[in-house]
Write a protein that holds these residues in place. Structure first.
Motif, mmCIF file in Angstrom:
data_model
loop_
_atom_site.group_PDB
_atom_site.id
_atom_site.type_symbol
_atom_site.label_atom_id
_atom_site.label_comp_id
_atom_site.label_asym_id
_atom_site.label_seq_id
_atom_site.Cartn_x
_atom_site.Cartn_y
_atom_site.Cartn_z
ATOM 1 N N TYR A 65 0.856 -1.192 0.000
ATOM 2 C CA TYR A 65 0.000 0.000 0.000
ATOM 3 C C TYR A 65 0.887 1.235 0.000
ATOM 4 N N SER A 87 0.851 4.732 1.308
ATOM 5 C CA SER A 87 0.092 5.657 2.153
ATOM 6 C C SER A 87 0.924 6.916 2.355
ATOM 7 N N VAL A 111 3.546 0.469 2.747
ATOM 8 C CA VAL A 111 3.295 -0.587 3.731
ATOM 9 C C VAL A 111 3.225 -1.906 2.974
ATOM 10 N N ALA A 168 2.007 -5.326 2.907
ATOM 11 C CA ALA A 168 1.011 -6.127 3.618
ATOM 12 C C ALA A 168 1.165 -7.612 3.326
ATOM 13 N N PRO A 197 -2.019 -12.872 13.540
ATOM 14 C CA PRO A 197 -2.277 -11.765 14.449
ATOM 15 C C PRO A 197 -2.730 -10.511 13.698
ATOM 16 N N SER A 198 -3.172 -9.532 14.443
ATOM 17 C CA SER A 198 -3.640 -8.287 13.844
ATOM 18 C C SER A 198 -2.527 -7.648 13.014
ATOM 19 N N GLY A 199 -2.885 -7.203 11.833
ATOM 20 C CA GLY A 199 -1.898 -6.542 10.978
ATOM 21 C C GLY A 199 -1.068 -7.501 10.139
ATOM 22 N N ALA A 200 -1.341 -8.811 10.260
ATOM 23 C CA ALA A 200 -0.542 -9.809 9.533
ATOM 24 C C ALA A 200 -0.755 -9.738 8.033
ATOM 25 N N GLY A 201 -1.907 -9.212 7.623
ATOM 26 C CA GLY A 201 -2.202 -9.145 6.187
ATOM 27 C C GLY A 201 -3.375 -10.022 5.769
ATOM 28 N N LYS A 202 -4.152 -10.484 6.750
ATOM 29 C CA LYS A 202 -5.252 -11.419 6.456
ATOM 30 C C LYS A 202 -6.313 -10.798 5.550
ATOM 31 N N SER A 203 -6.771 -9.603 5.934
ATOM 32 C CA SER A 203 -7.818 -8.972 5.120
ATOM 33 C C SER A 203 -7.278 -8.648 3.733
ATOM 34 N N SER A 204 -6.041 -8.169 3.687
ATOM 35 C CA SER A 204 -5.433 -7.879 2.388
ATOM 36 C C SER A 204 -5.426 -9.144 1.538
ATOM 37 N N GLU A 240 -13.338 -12.650 8.525
ATOM 38 C CA GLU A 240 -13.659 -12.542 9.963
ATOM 39 C C GLU A 240 -15.175 -12.610 10.192
HETATM 40 N N1 LIG Z 1 -5.694 0.704 2.535
HETATM 41 C C1 LIG Z 1 -4.540 0.627 3.207
HETATM 42 N N2 LIG Z 1 -3.599 1.603 3.119
HETATM 43 C C2 LIG Z 1 -2.436 1.503 3.782
HETATM 44 N N3 LIG Z 1 -2.096 0.488 4.570
HETATM 45 C C3 LIG Z 1 -2.984 -0.519 4.709
HETATM 46 C C4 LIG Z 1 -4.259 -0.502 4.051
HETATM 47 N N4 LIG Z 1 -4.933 -1.638 4.379
HETATM 48 C C5 LIG Z 1 -4.125 -2.320 5.217
HETATM 49 N N5 LIG Z 1 -2.946 -1.672 5.405
HETATM 50 C C6 LIG Z 1 -1.805 -2.116 6.224
HETATM 51 O O1 LIG Z 1 -1.422 -3.399 5.779
HETATM 52 C C7 LIG Z 1 -1.075 -4.247 6.855
HETATM 53 C C8 LIG Z 1 -1.960 -5.494 6.814
HETATM 54 O O2 LIG Z 1 -3.306 -5.119 7.065
HETATM 55 P P1 LIG Z 1 -4.528 -6.102 7.036
HETATM 56 O O3 LIG Z 1 -5.749 -5.306 7.236
HETATM 57 O O4 LIG Z 1 -4.450 -6.946 5.814
HETATM 58 O O5 LIG Z 1 -4.208 -7.009 8.317
HETATM 59 P P2 LIG Z 1 -5.132 -8.033 9.118
HETATM 60 O O6 LIG Z 1 -4.317 -9.255 9.317
HETATM 61 O O7 LIG Z 1 -6.431 -8.175 8.421
HETATM 62 O O8 LIG Z 1 -5.325 -7.303 10.517
HETATM 63 P P3 LIG Z 1 -6.602 -7.335 11.527
HETATM 64 O O9 LIG Z 1 -6.576 -8.658 12.212
HETATM 65 O O10 LIG Z 1 -6.275 -6.215 12.472
HETATM 66 O O11 LIG Z 1 -7.832 -7.100 10.706
HETATM 67 C C9 LIG Z 1 -1.226 -3.415 8.106
HETATM 68 O O12 LIG Z 1 0.029 -2.897 8.438
HETATM 69 C C10 LIG Z 1 -2.170 -2.305 7.682
HETATM 70 O O13 LIG Z 1 -1.945 -1.143 8.416
#
Ligand SMILES: Nc1ncnc2c1ncn2[C@@H]1O[C@H](COP(=O)(O)OP(=O)(O)OP(=O)(O)O)[C@@H](O)[C@H]1O
Ligand SMILES: [Mg+2]
Length: 349
Positions: free
Chosen positions: A11, A13, A18, A20, A39-46, A166
């Motif tokens: 990403y 920003s 970043v 991901a 864990p949170s921030g691991a990149g799962k949603s991405s 989730e």
């Molecule tokens: N649109 C975006 N712009 C910039 N950075 C992003 C964006 N979306 C996610 N990130 C960053 O990418 C990394 C992975 O984010 P992601 O949302 O995929 O994690 P996650 O595993 O789903 O976390 P969570 O469990 O908190 O939902 C994080 O550092 C987040 O801050």
């Protein structure tokens, strides 16, 4: 069914780049329920959003049923996406539409005729157990019911793949169980492949055939759920596993070791996976080896249909029989650990 090749997501920003996802490679077979935990921030949603290109990968390929989604034009991508349903943590329902109209929405977009839509919507609401809520609005439903609407809507175009972001994270444990049961039914009955992301190991334990662990944008471990639970390799995985199963014997049971005669008694930790637990191991060892066997502690758990667990057994008898019993147990395809007693240690030193 899905091949993910060298997938990266960066990403841009205001604070800079970043990363991901870093060079993720993964294969997901058709018909599976595949979980990704991290864990949170691991990149799962991405990651899950890259699977249907809701998020455009920076690099790499996402191949679904032989088709690389990253190469498709808008029209072809729209068509491919019809076969991929998705549900969300916050349900994402249209608040101004009734339950039936929410489920009908993707069918309307696809240009399906009204009568066909009505039949399909009824069928889907029946499937998710909401036939009596057809004309309610989302705000009149509980979280679990809203997620059921989300699931019905995701299934409207008869997808082959269902992505779950989730999907149970904002639900209480009981409602979570009922939604997970529904996802399992959908997978079994309709043969839909399910890919889910979660930060809860309990979700993986309850329904996933396979699991991958994502940390800092990379997959650090993957395998059959039962294998990962019974033999986790990575520290992060171990922590996740420990959050739902206790694979250790409480310390107080080990205290027996100080009073067992090393020659005529042994304290043994037995770990088992799968069928061996159903076999009468303990009664067999007593019969076969002329020893007494006492179970001091036992903890059996289940991952879907497979049992696994640990036993702490005290075996007593004459020196020869005790040795024979240890050998017997070792031959049973079980993981055996003889706990040394204090005098054992003294003998060695
Ligand atoms: N649109 C975006 N712009 C910039 N950075 C992003 C964006 N979306 C996610 N990130 C960053 O990418 C990394 C992975 O984010 P992601 O949302 O995929 O994690 P996650 O595993 O789903 O976390 P969570 O469990 O908190 O939902 C994080 O550092 C987040 O801050
Ligand atoms: Mg997320």
């Amino acid at each position: 069914m899905i091949q993910i090749k060298e997938l990266s997501k960066v990403y841009n920003s205001e604070e800079g780049q970043v990363v991901a996802l870093k060079n993720v490679n993964l294969e997901i077979e058709a018909g599976q329920i595949f979980g990704i935990i991290g864990p949170s921030g691991a990149g799962k949603s991405s990651f899950i959003r890259c699977l249907n290109l809701l998020e455009e990968p920076t690099e790499g390929q996402v191949i679904v049923d032989g088709q690389d989604l990253t190469t498709l034009n808008t029209k072809k991508l729209r068509k491919a996406r019809k076969k991929i349903g998705m549900i969300f943590q916050n349900f994402n329902l249209l608040q101004s539409r009734t339950v039936a109209d929410n489920v009908a929405f993707p069918l309307e977009l696809a240009g399906v005729d009204k009568e066909q839509i009505r039949v399909k919507v009824d069928e889907l609401l029946e499937l998710v157990g909401l036939a009596d809520k057809t004309n309610n609005y989302p705000a009149q439903l509980s979280g679990g019911q809203q997620q059921r609407v989300g699931i019905a809507r995701a299934l409207a175009n008869d997808p082959k793949l269902l992505l779950c972001d989730e999907a149970t994270s904002s639900l209480d444990p009981q409602t979570t169980d009922s939604i997970l049961d529904l996802l399992k039914d959908i997978n079994h009955q309709l043969g839909i492949t399910v890919v889910l992301i979660t930060h809860e190991m309990e979700v993986i334990k309850q329904i996933c055939d396979k699991v991958a662990v994502l940390e800092k944008g990379s997959i650090i471990e993957e395998g059959e759920t039962i294998q990962v639970f019974t033999n986790p390799q990575h520290d992060t995985t171990k922590r996740f596993v420990q959050s739902v199963i206790n694979a250790d014997i409480p310390e107080e049971f080990y205290e027996r070791k100080s009073v067992i005669e090393p020659e005529t008694g042994k304290l043994i930790k037995v770990s088992f996976v799968g069928k061996s637990v159903k076999e009468p191991i303990i009664s067999n060892v007593i019969k076969e080896c002329d020893v007494d066997a006492n179970i001091l502690y036992g903890n059996i758990d289940k991952i879907q249909e497979t049992s696994f667990g640990i036993l702490l057994i005290e075996i007593t008898g004459n020196n020869f029989s005790v040795k024979q019993a240890v050998n017997y147990l070792e031959e049973q395809n079980l993981k055996i650990e003889v706990i040394r007693n204090d005098r054992d240690v003294r003998t060695v030193s």
